[in-house]
Scaffold this active site. Sequence first.
Site, PDB file in Angstrom:
ATOM      1  N   GLY A   1       0.746  -1.185  -0.106  1.00  0.00           N
ATOM      2  CA  GLY A   1      -0.001  -0.078  -0.024  1.00  0.00           C
ATOM      3  C   GLY A   1       0.898   1.122  -0.112  1.00  0.00           C
TER       4      GLY A   1
ATOM      5  N   CYS B   1       2.890   5.576  -2.733  1.00  0.00           N
ATOM      6  CA  CYS B   1       4.141   5.429  -3.636  1.00  0.00           C
ATOM      7  C   CYS B   1       3.799   4.284  -4.766  1.00  0.00           C
ATOM      8  CB  CYS B   1       5.459   5.351  -3.152  1.00  0.00           C
ATOM      9  SG  CYS B   1       5.559   6.762  -1.912  1.00  0.00           S
TER      10      CYS B   1
HETATM   11  C1  UGA Z   1       8.763   3.511  -1.398  1.00  0.00           C
HETATM   12  C2  UGA Z   1      10.084   3.187  -1.773  1.00  0.00           C
HETATM   13  O1  UGA Z   1      10.678   1.873  -1.204  1.00  0.00           O
HETATM   14  C3  UGA Z   1      10.997   4.314  -1.643  1.00  0.00           C
HETATM   15  O2  UGA Z   1      12.229   3.955  -2.329  1.00  0.00           O
HETATM   16  C4  UGA Z   1      10.531   5.292  -2.557  1.00  0.00           C
HETATM   17  O3  UGA Z   1      11.284   6.573  -2.334  1.00  0.00           O
HETATM   18  C5  UGA Z   1       9.109   5.992  -2.324  1.00  0.00           C
HETATM   19  O4  UGA Z   1       8.223   4.602  -2.187  1.00  0.00           O
HETATM   20  C6  UGA Z   1       8.436   7.040  -2.979  1.00  0.00           C
HETATM   21  O5  UGA Z   1       8.297   6.593  -4.082  1.00  0.00           O
HETATM   22  O6  UGA Z   1       8.341   7.823  -2.228  1.00  0.00           O
HETATM   23  P1  UGA Z   1       7.155   3.786   0.878  1.00  0.00           P
HETATM   24  O7  UGA Z   1       6.157   3.695   0.004  1.00  0.00           O
HETATM   25  O8  UGA Z   1       7.201   4.616   1.801  1.00  0.00           O
HETATM   26  O9  UGA Z   1       8.595   3.552  -0.038  1.00  0.00           O
HETATM   27  O10 UGA Z   1       7.282   2.259   1.570  1.00  0.00           O
HETATM   28  P2  UGA Z   1       8.024   0.509   1.258  1.00  0.00           P
HETATM   29  O11 UGA Z   1       8.893   0.559   2.581  1.00  0.00           O
HETATM   30  O12 UGA Z   1       8.656   0.596   0.220  1.00  0.00           O
HETATM   31  O13 UGA Z   1       6.757  -0.189   1.505  1.00  0.00           O
HETATM   32  C7  UGA Z   1       5.753  -0.169   0.537  1.00  0.00           C
HETATM   33  C8  UGA Z   1       4.824  -1.097   0.965  1.00  0.00           C
HETATM   34  O14 UGA Z   1       5.134  -2.646   0.334  1.00  0.00           O
HETATM   35  C9  UGA Z   1       4.267  -1.303   2.203  1.00  0.00           C
HETATM   36  O15 UGA Z   1       2.739  -1.669   2.136  1.00  0.00           O
HETATM   37  C10 UGA Z   1       4.709  -2.574   2.412  1.00  0.00           C
HETATM   38  O16 UGA Z   1       4.287  -3.500   3.425  1.00  0.00           O
HETATM   39  C11 UGA Z   1       4.956  -3.454   1.089  1.00  0.00           C
HETATM   40  N1  UGA Z   1       6.054  -4.511   1.312  1.00  0.00           N
HETATM   41  C12 UGA Z   1       7.413  -3.924   1.331  1.00  0.00           C
HETATM   42  C13 UGA Z   1       5.747  -5.664   1.137  1.00  0.00           C
HETATM   43  O17 UGA Z   1       4.645  -6.232   0.987  1.00  0.00           O
HETATM   44  N2  UGA Z   1       7.010  -6.629   1.285  1.00  0.00           N
HETATM   45  C14 UGA Z   1       8.241  -6.181   1.133  1.00  0.00           C
HETATM   46  O18 UGA Z   1       8.916  -7.033   1.048  1.00  0.00           O
HETATM   47  C15 UGA Z   1       8.370  -4.965   1.254  1.00  0.00           C
END
Ligand code: UGA
Length: 387
Positions: free
Chosen positions: A210, A213
Amino acid sequence: MVRRNVAAGRLHFTTDVEKAAHFGTVQFIAVGTPPDEDGSADMKYVTAAARNIGKYMTDYKVIVDKSTVPVGTADAVKAAVAEELKKRGVDTPFSVVSNPEFLKEGAAIDDFMKPDRIVVGCDDEQAALNMRALYAPFQRNHDRLIVMDVRSAELTKYAANAMLATRISFMNELANLAEKLGADIEQVRKGIGSDPRIGYDFLYAGAGYGGSCFPKDVKALIKTAATDAGIDMKVLNAVEAANDAQKHVLGAKVKARFGGDLAGKHFALWGLAFKANTDDMREATSREVIKDLLDAGATVTAYDPVAIAEAKHCFPNEPRITYADSQSAALDNADALVIVTEWKEFRSPDFNSLKAKLKHPLIFDGRNMYDPKLVRAMGIEYLAIGR
Ligand code: UGA
């Protein structure tokens, strides 16, 4: 950090656009680019900022697109600034640079201070020199600045998020398969992550991604590809569809376990934010899980360390949801526990008291937080993702 730097006179804020356009050679545009109804990024705030700079600048400026913007935006910014300068009858020189941001919510300062890479897209040497000087304090021991052409930099931002989203959707699909085949996705993750070509990061299967981004950027890239290049992004369309479906996997598991009808059932739900360390609920999986549970007749008591206020905005006047002020209190009178966000404090609960509180000793875990053997050995039924 803000207070310290304001006190030291290094940081100030203003709503005076003219003053801001005069201050400093480098002018960052870091405004929002919310999705339009059709999924493309809404550029009106970026264009307005560019015009303001053009209206008031009096000497050479490096105008930096920091917002996540579609390929071609630097050209649009250049045109907007040039138009404003022309209206004023001046010919002040300027460069437009694309400098996408890769920080993660909840780790923003750390990611910014210690970047893996700093992508700078620019078409002239003077702008590159200015950006290099600006980022010199963040380089640490080796050069992390990657200078490239503007369009490549703009595409790099979307490509990075789309790649990460693709990994997650692929793992989620594999998880659904593993579950049917009697395999454990967590073991598969370790098995493939150990290949350095694959790596361990962003390989966690769960109840769907979610946030503001991934969903937005995947949509925007699909849209840009279709409208600007006539390309149907087959992989990304599948990534998006798989994620939309994945957000309902947890709700479907709960329904299936209780024979489809959840009337009269009450669930404890841990985690509302789209991920840990933030109160952000934009596109959060919890929204879909809660809707699925309520639609099937259940009631919910939710707990989140910081996102409860946000959840109240998302579900106004909804008497079927109540909020608890601790993870333990959320369990009172619940039939079972549903975990949606991977908060650290959920990692080692007191399983004995959890078991005693729940009407059914049953955990639905959307983030694979626990060792299934350990939980099951305590006499708790454990339904996770892909294991
Ligand atoms: C994401 C990118 O990771 C950043 O590098 C980027 O700068 C940012 O978007 C942006 O475009 O501003 P963010 O949305 O803050 O960062 O969060 P993430 O840590 O990437 O997680 C996104 C979603 O993926 C979360 O819902 C998380 O639970 C899920 N996720 C993450 C998974 O389901 N599995 C994983 O292995 C990692």
